[in-house]
Structures are given as structure tokens and as C-alpha cells.
Design a protein around this motif. Structure first.
Motif, PDB file in Angstrom:
ATOM      1  N   UNK A 105      -5.302  13.912  -7.763  1.00  0.00           N
ATOM      2  CA  UNK A 105      -4.337  13.517  -6.742  1.00  0.00           C
ATOM      3  C   UNK A 105      -4.449  12.020  -6.426  1.00  0.00           C
ATOM      4  N   UNK A 108      -2.855  10.141  -9.329  1.00  0.00           N
ATOM      5  CA  UNK A 108      -1.386  10.262  -9.200  1.00  0.00           C
ATOM      6  C   UNK A 108      -0.851   9.283  -8.149  1.00  0.00           C
ATOM      7  N   UNK A 109      -1.554   9.196  -7.023  1.00  0.00           N
ATOM      8  CA  UNK A 109      -1.137   8.288  -5.951  1.00  0.00           C
ATOM      9  C   UNK A 109      -1.257   6.831  -6.403  1.00  0.00           C
ATOM     10  N   UNK A 112       1.689   5.954  -8.413  1.00  0.00           N
ATOM     11  CA  UNK A 112       2.856   5.792  -7.528  1.00  0.00           C
ATOM     12  C   UNK A 112       2.854   4.415  -6.871  1.00  0.00           C
ATOM     13  N   UNK A 113       1.659   3.923  -6.511  1.00  0.00           N
ATOM     14  CA  UNK A 113       1.557   2.659  -5.778  1.00  0.00           C
ATOM     15  C   UNK A 113       1.234   1.453  -6.660  1.00  0.00           C
ATOM     16  N   UNK A 114       1.296   1.627  -7.976  1.00  0.00           N
ATOM     17  CA  UNK A 114       1.144   0.481  -8.850  1.00  0.00           C
ATOM     18  C   UNK A 114      -0.225  -0.165  -8.849  1.00  0.00           C
ATOM     19  N   UNK A 136      -2.932  15.177 -11.830  1.00  0.00           N
ATOM     20  CA  UNK A 136      -2.276  13.864 -11.900  1.00  0.00           C
ATOM     21  C   UNK A 136      -0.768  14.015 -12.100  1.00  0.00           C
ATOM     22  N   UNK A 137      -0.298  15.232 -12.361  1.00  0.00           N
ATOM     23  CA  UNK A 137       1.138  15.494 -12.530  1.00  0.00           C
ATOM     24  C   UNK A 137       1.750  14.606 -13.612  1.00  0.00           C
ATOM     25  N   UNK A 139       0.536  11.751 -14.849  1.00  0.00           N
ATOM     26  CA  UNK A 139       0.251  10.313 -14.788  1.00  0.00           C
ATOM     27  C   UNK A 139      -0.964   9.904 -15.630  1.00  0.00           C
ATOM     28  N   UNK A 222      -8.480  12.393  -0.753  1.00  0.00           N
ATOM     29  CA  UNK A 222      -7.224  12.005  -1.413  1.00  0.00           C
ATOM     30  C   UNK A 222      -6.182  11.575  -0.379  1.00  0.00           C
ATOM     31  N   UNK A 223      -6.202  12.215   0.781  1.00  0.00           N
ATOM     32  CA  UNK A 223      -5.266  11.835   1.844  1.00  0.00           C
ATOM     33  C   UNK A 223      -5.622  10.448   2.374  1.00  0.00           C
ATOM     34  N   UNK A 226      -4.619   7.872  -0.076  1.00  0.00           N
ATOM     35  CA  UNK A 226      -3.162   7.735  -0.087  1.00  0.00           C
ATOM     36  C   UNK A 226      -2.678   6.867   1.065  1.00  0.00           C
TER      37      UNK A 226
ATOM     38  N   UNK B 212       6.740   4.084  -7.208  1.00  0.00           N
ATOM     39  CA  UNK B 212       7.183   3.792  -8.563  1.00  0.00           C
ATOM     40  C   UNK B 212       7.458   5.086  -9.330  1.00  0.00           C
ATOM     41  N   UNK B 219       4.591  12.054  -5.189  1.00  0.00           N
ATOM     42  CA  UNK B 219       3.233  12.157  -4.670  1.00  0.00           C
ATOM     43  C   UNK B 219       2.887  13.634  -4.456  1.00  0.00           C
TER      44      UNK B 219
END
Lengths: 242, 242
Positions: A105, A108-109, A112-114, A136-137, A139, A222-223, A226, B212, B219
Motif C-alpha cells: 500500500x 502504491x501511494x 500515486x505521489x510521484x 501495490x495494485x 505499481x 500506510x495511512x 499516505x 498520478x 490509492x
């Protein structure tokens, strides 16, 4: 031969094939699961596709979530040189993340945040563990990784202009909002149960996430990661800088 | 007899006993695990304490994480009346959270951020499932809960002055930063795979988390919920209003 790992399930296999971030050696389809080789024709990669009977397929699969499709992918090489602290990037450092779901997770985050690089401490769970890869869905492979002694790596990068920031509630810690829009930060996440390791505590700047510790001791790792990545990166993303 | 559920492991049992948010019916200690009844003397509650042989104990325990201690707790009654939209509170609505780890982690985060009520849609995983309880890190029971048809409940609360906000990326959605410091919000989180359900989509205001999507589709649900709760509540917590 390169080291390999498994990606399970149509969605994850498809994402990996489309993205081209990973080198897929093969795709294995379970007979009768309703897939055909033409379902896996990607522009970015052309793995060999095999069909297997249910018995053989189940021996390969780690869980139910394979749902009739598995890809065998090559574990990417680790990054050799550290990136320059040139004011654009953010590094994520995972001191000792032990839960596979959290690790996946967080990765994955980070995608998402580069985040431009993930540093892995020596006690982290294996990034290519099947549960991590699922979490990681799709990623996995999209972010460069480097493993090593966290203390040594952070000290070295600090001397080169990077600013390690520990997620750690201690008397000197500032609220996480102080990270907003900052550059050249290495965000350091500690262990789920024990937090930041003793070797790192108080050695670098710390931030905490304001909340109600009377209700619950802390947030999930993970939270927290994030929330910190959001504070660090969201402005840059909205401004089109990432 | 009241419905019961299990809390496993020393840390979680201790937190539940100390907080008094849950009514503990009994604590069961595994013989030879190193605990004695005097380890479980709480001010807030006085459950009966039993010792069980390893064989019997293992039959009760859901996982390894019981580590020699289990508490039997009563499932709290659901809230009867909805809170007033008086400008101070925040409600969290879980449309269809199916993963126990996500559910527990979201509940834990809601406790951290002082959410005053959790609405549970009809397809959510059971809040008293052992994996959910473990993932709340001892927070189970600290937040009032109400279950029901999400569409009906949100429509009713909306007519009473609450503002449902869907976490949903659609053309009309605004960035999550728009939630900063807002009052009387019901934050609505959708399903892990399918997002906000069709019955709710476009019926209320929506926000999304900038990121992204070319790198990864979305997420994790618990991470998104955490970021949104942070944006909504952090200012209020820092200002001492929660």
C-alpha cells in the motif's frame, strides 16, 4: 538467470503488461478460466504465453486472487547511483516495514505521489512477496528502489543536500503540515509496532500527525505515510510540477 | 444474551480494558503463556478471568496474534438517533468496504481524527470480524456506529443539514483540499474495487485526491480515507476544537 517473481490476477497482469515498467518473462493461463492468448497482447511487452491445467496452475498460484492468470516477471535491478538533491524530487525511506499489505500500500501511494526513489532498510519485508505485489495494485516496478543500512544511507544522502524527516512523535517533532511543498525531503517511515529505530531517532528532523492519542495510540503505517506524502506532494502535483 | 466478539493479544485486550469503551465479559489466558490475572486489573472494567489449557485456547483463537490472551467483549448497541448538524462534527460513511484490514484501519484512523459517527452500508465486512478488530489497534468500540441503506441514510441526513461528500473521481469533482476545515461533512468512501456505488454517484458533491493516475489507477481505500480525514480534521485538532 535473472531473479523472478509472480504477478497474479488479470487486472495486475494486464497493468504490468501495458505499463512496460517490468520485464515479463511469461504469462500462464489456467485452462478453462476463460482467457485466451489474445487477451494479453501488449504494445510494451511480448511475453510468451502458456496454458496450464488447473492442477499445475494451482501449484504456482499463491492465492485465490490469481483468478486464472499469472505472470512471471523479472525483479528489476536496484538503482546504482543516488539522485541529486536538485530541488525537484522526494525520496521515501522505509526503515523496517514488516507487514506485506502495508508495504504494498505504501509503494502504491508512492507511485500515486510521484516519489522518485524508495530506500528499503535491511529488515523490510521482501518487495516481491506475492502479497506485497498484490497490494501495490500493479505499481510494482514503477519506482526505483535501493536497499541498505538506513542509518548509513541517510547520513550519506544528508551530506549531499537531502533532508531526512522522520515520522516520529517526540518532544521536538513539528506537525506534518510543515512538510507542505518542501523539496529534497527523504520521508522516513518506521516499523508498525516500534516506530523509528533507535539508531535514527533524534538524529534528524521529526514530524508527527496531529490527532487524538487518547482514543488510539497511533495511525496505521500506510495511512501515516499516505498523509505525509499528500502533504509533501499534493501542491506540486496540482501545480503540474510532477 | 448480548452478542459477543473476540479481542486477541495482550496489547489489544489491555487497551480495551483500560479504555472502558467496551464491556468485557471475560478474559481467557492460555496456561504457560506467562500471564496472571493480576495483569488484567483495570479501573474501567472488571471482567472474569479464566485460564485455559493450550488445546482449548487454540480452539478459541482466530490466529497466532492472540499470543496467549483473548477477551470476550459485548458488541455495543448501534446508535439510535442521528447527531444534529450543529457545526462541530464529522461523520464517516463506508458504502461498501470489503477488506477487513481496510475496515479496521479506517476505523482506527476515524478514532485518531475524532469522527463522531460511522455509517456502515449493507455490504460492508462485519466490524467485529477478528481481523477487523485487530486492525483497529484497540479502537473498536470507541466510535458510535449505525448500519443501514446508505442511499436512504445519506438522503435523510442531507435533509437535516449534513453535507455528504463522495470520494469519487468524476468530471465534477473538486480536489480534496476543498474539505479543509469544513463542518457538518459526511465523508463517503466507496468499495475498494468499484468505488462509490451507482445509487450514490453524482447525487452529492464529490472530491478526488490529486495524483498520478498514469502510474497507478488509484490509492488504497484506507489511505484515501486517511488523507481526506486529515484534510477535514487536522486544523480543528490543532486548534483544540476536537
Amino acid at each position: 538467470m535473472e531473479k523472478q517473481f509472480l504477478i497474479e490476477g488479470y487486472r495486475a497482469v494486464n497493468q504490468a503488461g501495458e505499463s512496460g515498467a517490468l520485464k515479463l518473462s511469461a504469462i500462464i493461463i489456467e485452462s478453462g478460466a476463460g482467457y485466451s492468448p489474445s487477451d494479453f497482447e501488449f504494445e510494451a511487452s511480448r511475453p510468451d504465453i502458456f496454458e496450464a491445467g488447473s492442477g499445475d496452475f494451482q501449484k504456482l498460484a499463491d492465492t485465490q486472487s490469481s483468478q486464472g492468470v499469472i505472470a512471471v516477471a523479472q525483479i528489476p535491478d536496484e538503482l546504482q547511483d543516488y539522485p541529486n538533491a536538485d530541488g525537484t524530487g522526494t525520496i521515501l525511506a522505509l526503515d523496517d516495514i514488516s507487514d506485506p499489505g502495508n508495504m504494498g500500500s505504501i509503494y502504491r501511494t508512492a507511485a500515486w505521489y510521484g516519489v522518485q526513489l524508495i530506500l528499503l532498510g535491511e529488515n523490510c519485508v521482501d518487495l516481491y512477496n506475492p502479497k506485497v505485489v498484490r497490494s501495490t495494485a500493479g505499481a510494482t516496478g514503477s519506482i526505483p528502489v535501493k536497499s541498505g543500512s538506513m542509518d548509513e544511507v541517510l547520513t550519506e544522502l544528508n551530506s549531499e543536500g537531502w533532508h531526512p524527516v522522520l515520522m516520529d512523535l517526540n518532544p521536538g517533532a513539528g506537525p506534518v503540515s510543515e512538510l507542505s511543498g518542501r523539496q529534497n525531503v527523504i520521508l522516513v517511515i518506521g516499523n508498525e509496532a516500534h516506530g523509528i529505530s533507535e539508531a535514527l531517532k533524534n538524529k534528524f528532523e521529526s514530524v508527527y500527525i496531529p490527532g487524538r492519542p487518547a482514543e488510539v495510540e497511533s495511525l496505521n503505517a500506510a495511512v501515516s505515510a499516505g498523509i505525509a506524502m499528500h502533504v509533501l506532494q499534493s501542491e506540486k502535483i496540482t501545480a503540474g510540477k510532477l
